[in-house]
Design a protein around this motif. Structure first.
Motif, mmCIF file in Angstrom:
data_model
loop_
_atom_site.group_PDB
_atom_site.id
_atom_site.type_symbol
_atom_site.label_atom_id
_atom_site.label_comp_id
_atom_site.label_asym_id
_atom_site.label_seq_id
_atom_site.Cartn_x
_atom_site.Cartn_y
_atom_site.Cartn_z
ATOM 1 N N PRO A 38 -8.156 -5.867 -10.829
ATOM 2 C CA PRO A 38 -7.733 -6.597 -9.696
ATOM 3 C C PRO A 38 -7.196 -7.912 -10.101
ATOM 4 C CG PRO A 38 -9.811 -5.921 -8.875
ATOM 5 C CD PRO A 38 -9.767 -5.419 -10.266
ATOM 6 N N THR A 39 -7.696 -8.628 -11.194
ATOM 7 C CA THR A 39 -7.239 -9.909 -11.544
ATOM 8 C C THR A 39 -6.137 -9.772 -12.504
ATOM 9 O OG1 THR A 39 -8.644 -9.896 -13.539
ATOM 10 C CG2 THR A 39 -9.591 -10.767 -11.654
ATOM 11 N N THR A 40 -5.783 -8.663 -12.892
ATOM 12 C CA THR A 40 -4.520 -8.695 -13.677
ATOM 13 C C THR A 40 -3.207 -7.916 -12.733
ATOM 14 O OG1 THR A 40 -5.093 -6.496 -14.482
ATOM 15 C CG2 THR A 40 -5.692 -8.033 -15.873
ATOM 16 N N GLY A 41 -2.084 -8.332 -13.109
ATOM 17 C CA GLY A 41 -0.934 -7.718 -12.461
ATOM 18 C C GLY A 41 -0.983 -6.284 -12.333
ATOM 19 N N VAL A 42 -1.438 -5.536 -13.557
ATOM 20 C CA VAL A 42 -1.569 -4.238 -13.531
ATOM 21 C C VAL A 42 -2.568 -3.598 -12.550
ATOM 22 C CG1 VAL A 42 -2.244 -2.037 -15.067
ATOM 23 C CG2 VAL A 42 -1.169 -4.324 -15.975
ATOM 24 N N GLY A 43 -3.862 -4.341 -12.216
ATOM 25 C CA GLY A 43 -4.512 -3.803 -11.313
ATOM 26 C C GLY A 43 -4.113 -3.774 -9.870
ATOM 27 N N ARG A 44 -3.438 -4.981 -9.497
ATOM 28 C CA ARG A 44 -2.866 -5.097 -8.327
ATOM 29 C C ARG A 44 -1.831 -3.984 -8.021
ATOM 30 N NH1 ARG A 44 -3.433 -10.673 -9.408
ATOM 31 N NH2 ARG A 44 -0.913 -10.593 -9.927
ATOM 32 N N ALA A 45 -0.949 -3.637 -9.079
ATOM 33 C CA ALA A 45 -0.110 -2.592 -8.951
ATOM 34 C C ALA A 45 -0.473 -1.173 -8.848
ATOM 35 C CB ALA A 45 0.954 -2.918 -10.005
ATOM 36 N N LEU A 46 -1.632 -0.901 -9.793
ATOM 37 C CA LEU A 46 -2.028 0.366 -9.876
ATOM 38 C C LEU A 46 -3.275 0.868 -9.226
ATOM 39 C CD1 LEU A 46 -1.005 1.089 -13.672
ATOM 40 C CD2 LEU A 46 0.428 1.597 -11.623
ATOM 41 N N LYS A 47 -4.165 -0.077 -9.180
ATOM 42 C CA LYS A 47 -5.412 0.372 -8.711
ATOM 43 C C LYS A 47 -5.528 0.691 -7.005
ATOM 44 C CE LYS A 47 -10.290 -0.098 -9.660
ATOM 45 N NZ LYS A 47 -11.113 -0.649 -10.856
ATOM 46 N N SER A 48 -5.566 1.794 -6.797
ATOM 47 C CA SER A 48 -5.612 2.299 -5.345
ATOM 48 C C SER A 48 -6.854 3.026 -4.941
ATOM 49 C CB SER A 48 -4.176 3.091 -5.047
ATOM 50 O OG SER A 48 -4.357 4.292 -5.682
ATOM 51 N N LYS A 49 -7.577 3.369 -5.670
ATOM 52 C CA LYS A 49 -8.905 4.246 -5.457
ATOM 53 C C LYS A 49 -9.985 3.381 -6.224
ATOM 54 C CE LYS A 49 -6.537 7.602 -7.035
ATOM 55 N NZ LYS A 49 -5.846 8.776 -7.411
ATOM 56 N N ILE A 106 3.686 6.810 -10.800
ATOM 57 C CA ILE A 106 3.910 5.798 -10.186
ATOM 58 C C ILE A 106 5.002 4.854 -10.016
ATOM 59 C CG2 ILE A 106 2.552 3.663 -9.483
ATOM 60 C CD1 ILE A 106 -0.065 5.191 -10.384
ATOM 61 N N GLN A 107 5.633 4.487 -9.000
ATOM 62 C CA GLN A 107 6.799 3.873 -9.080
ATOM 63 C C GLN A 107 6.255 2.085 -8.611
ATOM 64 O OE1 GLN A 107 9.733 4.462 -10.279
ATOM 65 N NE2 GLN A 107 9.094 6.445 -11.018
ATOM 66 N N VAL A 108 6.486 1.389 -9.200
ATOM 67 C CA VAL A 108 6.087 -0.095 -8.882
ATOM 68 C C VAL A 108 7.189 -1.013 -8.542
ATOM 69 C CG1 VAL A 108 4.764 -2.047 -9.565
ATOM 70 C CG2 VAL A 108 4.184 -0.042 -10.625
ATOM 71 N N ARG A 109 7.053 -1.621 -7.306
ATOM 72 C CA ARG A 109 8.330 -2.442 -6.941
ATOM 73 C C ARG A 109 7.875 -3.645 -7.682
ATOM 74 N NH1 ARG A 109 5.898 -1.687 -1.433
ATOM 75 N NH2 ARG A 109 6.595 0.620 -0.833
ATOM 76 N N GLU A 110 8.979 -4.707 -7.194
ATOM 77 C CA GLU A 110 9.225 -6.031 -7.700
ATOM 78 C C GLU A 110 7.819 -6.781 -7.424
ATOM 79 O OE1 GLU A 110 11.280 -7.313 -9.872
ATOM 80 O OE2 GLU A 110 12.134 -5.266 -9.998
ATOM 81 N N ASN A 111 7.218 -6.510 -6.000
ATOM 82 C CA ASN A 111 5.996 -7.329 -5.892
ATOM 83 C C ASN A 111 4.672 -6.835 -6.214
ATOM 84 O OD1 ASN A 111 6.090 -5.143 -4.136
ATOM 85 N ND2 ASN A 111 5.815 -6.497 -2.258
ATOM 86 N N LEU A 112 4.843 -5.708 -7.048
ATOM 87 C CA LEU A 112 3.651 -5.223 -7.819
ATOM 88 C C LEU A 112 3.027 -4.190 -6.704
ATOM 89 C CD1 LEU A 112 2.341 -7.894 -10.299
ATOM 90 C CD2 LEU A 112 3.801 -5.994 -10.809
ATOM 91 N N SER A 113 3.484 -3.543 -5.865
ATOM 92 C CA SER A 113 2.933 -2.764 -4.833
ATOM 93 C C SER A 113 3.479 -1.311 -4.962
ATOM 94 C CB SER A 113 3.093 -3.335 -3.333
ATOM 95 O OG SER A 113 4.570 -3.369 -2.958
ATOM 96 N N SER A 114 2.882 -0.272 -4.633
ATOM 97 C CA SER A 114 3.159 0.869 -4.731
ATOM 98 C C SER A 114 2.830 1.713 -3.446
ATOM 99 C CB SER A 114 2.832 1.702 -5.921
ATOM 100 O OG SER A 114 1.401 1.737 -5.907
ATOM 101 N N ASN A 115 3.744 2.765 -3.056
ATOM 102 C CA ASN A 115 3.363 3.753 -1.998
ATOM 103 C C ASN A 115 2.502 4.767 -2.315
ATOM 104 O OD1 ASN A 115 4.776 2.241 -0.324
ATOM 105 N ND2 ASN A 115 6.767 3.571 -0.602
ATOM 106 N N VAL A 116 1.374 5.003 -1.635
ATOM 107 C CA VAL A 116 0.460 6.009 -1.848
ATOM 108 C C VAL A 116 0.436 6.848 -0.611
ATOM 109 C CG1 VAL A 116 -1.566 6.583 -2.325
ATOM 110 C CG2 VAL A 116 -0.805 4.549 -3.438
ATOM 111 N N PHE A 117 0.854 8.111 -0.808
ATOM 112 C CA PHE A 117 0.768 8.917 0.546
ATOM 113 C C PHE A 117 -0.430 9.776 0.536
ATOM 114 C CE2 PHE A 117 5.287 7.875 -0.296
ATOM 115 C CZ PHE A 117 5.612 7.230 1.124
ATOM 116 N N PRO A 118 -0.998 9.948 1.689
ATOM 117 C CA PRO A 118 -2.184 11.073 1.575
ATOM 118 C C PRO A 118 -1.876 12.473 1.386
ATOM 119 C CG PRO A 118 -1.932 10.198 3.786
ATOM 120 C CD PRO A 118 -0.777 9.245 2.785
ATOM 121 N N VAL A 119 -2.640 13.314 1.031
ATOM 122 C CA VAL A 119 -2.411 14.742 0.691
ATOM 123 C C VAL A 119 -2.956 15.517 2.148
ATOM 124 C CG1 VAL A 119 -2.729 16.923 -0.573
ATOM 125 C CG2 VAL A 119 -2.265 14.696 -1.556
#
Length: 140
Positions: A38-49, A106-119
Motif C-alpha cells: 500500500p505504500t508504493t504506487g503499485v500497491g495502491r493501483a493493483l492490490k485489491s484482495k 489490469i487496466q490502471v487509470r491515471e489516478n492509480l485506481s482500477s475497476n474490479v467487478f464481482p464474479v
C-alpha cells in the motif's frame, strides 16, 4: 570518558546489525520482481484482495540510477507509473524454464485506481453484534 563508552556501544550495535544486512547489487538486464504494498504506487493501483500476491513481475532492469535505485521496464498497463524503484522494493528473479507467469489483465487509470467487478456472490449471512445486525457477503 563518556564519549568513548558511547562509541563502544555504537560499534557493538553496528556489528549486530551488519551481521544480517547485505548490500543488494543488481546488473542491467537482470529480472526482478516488484513488491506490491500500500505504500508504493503499485500497491495502491493493483492490490485489491488481502490474499493477492506480494510481488508482481518479473521485470527487466534497464539501468542503475544512483546507488540504491533502479529503472525497470514496466508493461504498457503500468506505463503511467514512474519506473524508478528503491532496491528494497525489488527481489531477484531466478529464471526457470518450467516457470510460466501469467499477468492479470489490469487496466490502471491515471489516478492509480482500477475497476474490479464481482464474479458471483458465494455466501450471505447476517451477524448479530451487540444489538446490531451486520450483513456479511462473500464475493468472488
Amino acid at each position: 570518558m563518556t564519549r568513548e563508552k558511547i562509541k563502544i556501544s555504537q560499534d557493538k550495535q553496528k556489528s549486530y546489525c551488519d551481521g544480517w544486512r547485505k548490500p543488494l547489487e543488481f546488473q542491467e538486464g537482470d529480472h526482478m520482481f516488484l513488491k506490491v504494498s500500500p505504500t508504493t504506487g503499485v500497491g495502491r493501483a493493483l492490490k485489491s484482495k488481502k490474499l493477492s500476491s506480494n510481488f508482481i513481475g518479473p521485470f527487466e532492469i534497464l539501468q542503475k540510477v544512483g546507488s540504491v535505485a533502479y529503472r525497470i521496464s514496466l508493461p504498457p498497463s503500468l506505463s503511467n507509473m514512474y519506473p524508478v524503484f528503491h532496491v528494497s522494493q525489488l527481489r531477484k528473479y531466478i529464471p526457470d524454464l518450467s516457470h510460466v507467469i501469467e499477468l492479470d489483465p489490469i487496466q490502471v487509470r491515471e489516478n492509480l485506481s482500477s475497476n474490479v467487478f464481482p464474479v458471483k456472490i458465494a455466501d450471505h449471512r447476517v451477524k448479530q453484534l451487540r444489538g446490531k445486525e451486520i450483513s456479511l457477503v462473500k464475493v468472488i
